[in-house]
Scaffold this active site. Structure first.
Site, PDB file in Angstrom:
ATOM      1  N   HIS A 132       0.836  -1.196   0.000  1.00 56.33           N
ATOM      2  CA  HIS A 132       0.000   0.000   0.000  1.00 56.33           C
ATOM      3  C   HIS A 132       0.870   1.244   0.000  1.00 56.33           C
ATOM      4  O   HIS A 132       2.045   1.204   0.366  1.00 56.33           O
ATOM      5  CB  HIS A 132      -0.918   0.023   1.229  1.00 56.33           C
ATOM      6  CG  HIS A 132      -0.185  -0.002   2.538  1.00 56.33           C
ATOM      7  ND1 HIS A 132       0.296  -1.177   3.082  1.00 56.33           N
ATOM      8  CD2 HIS A 132       0.170   0.982   3.394  1.00 56.33           C
ATOM      9  CE1 HIS A 132       0.907  -0.901   4.222  1.00 56.33           C
ATOM     10  NE2 HIS A 132       0.842   0.405   4.438  1.00 56.33           N
ATOM     11  N   CYS A 179       1.814   3.630  12.394  1.00 52.15           N
ATOM     12  CA  CYS A 179       2.802   3.105  11.460  1.00 52.15           C
ATOM     13  C   CYS A 179       3.228   4.244  10.536  1.00 52.15           C
ATOM     14  O   CYS A 179       2.611   5.308  10.534  1.00 52.15           O
ATOM     15  CB  CYS A 179       2.230   1.932  10.651  1.00 52.15           C
ATOM     16  SG  CYS A 179       0.855   2.362   9.564  1.00 52.15           S
TER      17      CYS A 179
END
Length: 663
Positions: free
Chosen positions: A68, A180
């Site tokens: 991603h 993250c």
């Protein structure tokens, strides 16, 4: 329908994905996004995906891979799905190849509603019933319907129990924060995994996701009532002071995704050890701890790079303003009186003086900011005061950026030790606002003024004298070494060390037009420009050695290299590191050595060819960059040509034999 509707269409589903490796899998799924108009530039998007993959593996375990990224080439939040019978290696922690591959594409400027779509999907991927239904789906339409929420799989009874329901059982009370680097997938998957694990354990948990889809901050009363804290993060937790005095489990975000049950158990163990959980109303900053398994050298690099990242804007702004001031008003502008009472709107001299004095002021923040944010990276907000004060003292005693590094580390580790003190409850409330700042600033000030400041200042004076006296082979060797460091990892730790050395030395240059530190900055920028320019030239002169995607990347690399963005060479290095990286190193060593030999100077810390008027001996500087570019291109063409020749020669015997059989 739920809020994931429209994320995927049947045309974006491949139920028979059969790639030879991860790169082919990514390209195959990306091509579907391009065909559907969800992505405008295949190679640009894949470069953004590769950059995200380089940060950390996207294999989640249990056969799931989630490549991603956020990219300017994405037109709307989208997902391409592939199901592979033999699996694709996404470096999952359990070693299992991914048979379910979700390529999540988010626009660079996506609003909160778009990012919430992706966050919702990431949470659903932690549901075994959902992934099981995807493995059993018989058509692309069924997969698209499942992901878009048009068909919801039955949820296992245990997973169906919401955290609120578990809360009615009583038991352990937890809060958690997940984060993250990109804030799209792992952040929300970790949150869901912790919620499910807490439900299974009969515990109550509330999770704050510090991701791209926005953050719902934990209420102070919820934190106060919590028995323990779980921090699952790969970036710094914002406002960590809220969790002071709580038993804390501190791990990387993937640990929460893959070992959520263990983390809940670990938190329960800490609560038991502390006698039932500390719940002070007011407390000092919680002591940070490193993610599990992180080596001390990795932590030290992270601390230093954090300081450097906050320092660089001051370097860039101050350096460019000073360089512009010299370009307009000459080097004598450094002795101009203050513009506070001597500014003439129609005088270029006044404007140059204003630029110089503003840039000099910006430079004055460089070392305190470096020191402060090194300390912040170690011990969070409580260490900022001591770190910034220590950096200011470092400037005052002449210890420069080396002193700033020392004061930042000293402040950070001192405060880290102090916030672990077991103090009476009555004192806890004033620890972060009075006791820690008072003692830490005093101790770091004493350390820099009395103990280490003078020796470091002497070392800085020696470094400045050495740089200013560089000539001949010594200067060339330094340029060659810095060139190799700039090209080796193209924006990584070695690259940043070389750049930081040059930027730090830039602060010692004063107003001397040909200071050695200005030559170092020129060599570093030339060496950083060379790798992408060399790759661009190679794709132009030997197109057949490169894929169509690499040739397209080569067009962008011209602009990136000219702008001193070394990362423009990363897509080429990722595809063929054994040939591209050595070529880059040789070319950058050539450019760096030649710049030092020519004596070119540069006061601006960035800009590439766009700051050419600010470069000393600009034509010789350009000659060095051109030479490095040509060497890079020649070496990579030679190495790739040898590989191609070997590939052509190898099948000769089998082809001849096949021809005889066919006669």
């Amino acid at each position: 329908m739920n809020d994931t509707s429209g994320l995927i269409t049947p045309a974006l589903v491949d139920l028979h994905l059969a790639p030879a490796d991860k790169g082919e899998a990514l390209r195959s799924l990306a091509q579907r996004l391009v065909a559907e108009g969800r992505v405008t530039d295949l190679d640009g998007f894949l470069a953004d995906v590769a950059a995200r993959e380089a940060q950390a593996p996207t294999g989640m375990g249990d056969g799931i891979g989630i490549p991603h990224c956020r990219s300017a080439h994405v037109t709307r939040p989208s997902l391409a799905f592939g199901r592979s019978t033999r699996g694709v290696d996404f470096d999952a922690p359990d070693g299992r190849p991914a048979d379910l591959i979700f390529m999540i594409a988010a626009p660079a400027g996506a609003d909160d509603s778009h990012l919430q779509i992706l966050a919702a999907l990431a949470r659903r991927l932690m549901d075994p019933a959902f992934t099981g239904a995807l493995r059993d789906a018989g058509s692309p339409g069924a997969v698209a319907a499942l992901i878009n929420g048009e068909e919801v799989p039955a949820v296992a009874p245990e997973a169906a129990l919401a955290p609120e329901a578990a809360a009615s059982r009583g038991g352990l009370r937890l809060v958690a924060v997940t984060s993250c680097p990109t804030g799209i997938a792992h952040t929300y998957m970790a949150a869901k995994a912790l919620e499910l694990a807490a439900t299974r354990a009969g515990a109550r948990i509330q999770v704050e996701t510090q991701g791209s889809a926005g953050t719902t901050v934990l209420a102070p009363e919820v934190i106060a009532a919590a028995d323990a804290v779980i921090l699952a993060h790969d970036v710094e937790v914002r406002d960590r002071a809220r969790f002071a005095g709580k038993p804390t489990v501190d791990v990387g975000v993937k640990a929460a995704v893959n070992r959520a049950d263990d983390l809940i158990a670990q938190a329960a163990g800490l609560v038991a050890e502390s006698g039932g959980g500390a719940r002070p109303g007011t407390a000092p900053v919680a002591a940070p701890s490193a993610p599990a398994g992180e080596h001390w050298a990795q932590r030290l690099r992270k601390y230093l790079m954090t300081g450097v990242s906050y320092m660089i804007p001051f370097v860039a702004a101050g350096g460019l303003l000073i360089a512009l001031a010299f370009a307009i008003g000459g080097y004598q502008i450094a002795s101009a009186p203050s513009v506070l009472g001597h500014f003439d709107w129609t005088s270029s001299h006044s404007w140059a003086a204003m630029l110089f004095q503003t840039g000099k002021t910006s430079f004055g923040f460089l070392v305190p900011v470096l020191s402060g944010f090194i300390a912040w990276a170690i011990a969070d907000r409580a260490a900022l005061a001591a770190g910034i004060a220590g950096g200011a003292v470092s400037v005052a005693v002449g210890a420069g950026f080396l002193g700033g590094i020392v004061s930042g580390l000293a402040a950070g580790f001192l405060v880290l030790w102090m916030i672990r003190w077991n103090v009476p409850r009555a004192v806890r409330g004033i620890m972060p606002v009075v006791v820690i700042p008072l003692l830490s600033v005093a101790v770091v000030g004493f350390l820099m003024f009395v103990v280490v400041g003078s020796p470091i200042a002497s070392a800085m004076t020696g470094l400045t004298d050495w740089l200013n006296g560089l000539s001949g082979s010594n200067a060339i060797l330094l340029g060659v070494l810095l060139g190799a460091m700039m090209a080796f990892d193209m924006g990584g730790p070695l690259n940043k060390v070389a750049y930081t050395f040059a930027a730090g030395a830039l602060t010692t240059a004063g107003t001397t037009p040909d200071a050695g530190s200005l030559k170092v900055m020129a060599a570093v920028m030339a060496a950083g420009m060379t790798p992408p320019l060399g790759m661009a030239l190679a794709t132009a002169v030997r197109r057949g050695l490169f894929t169509p995607e690499e040739r397209e990347n080569g067009k962008a690399a011209w602009v990136l290299g000219a702008s001193f963005i070394t990362e423009g060479a990363i897509p080429f290095a990722a595809a063929d590191p054994l040939r591209v990286i050595p070529a880059n190193i040789v070319g950058s060593m050539t450019a760096g050595g030649l710049v030092m030999a020519f004596g070119s100077t540069l006061r601006a810390p960035h800009g590439g060819i766009w700051v050419l008027p600010l470069i000393g001996s600009p034509f010789l500087y350009l000659l060095a960059v051109v030479a490095g570019t040509v060497v890079t291109a020649a070496v990579v063409v030679l190495l790739k040509g040898m590989r191609k020749d070997a590939a052509v020669a190898a099948p000769e015997a089998p082809v001849a034999e096949e021809g005889l059989v066919g006669v």
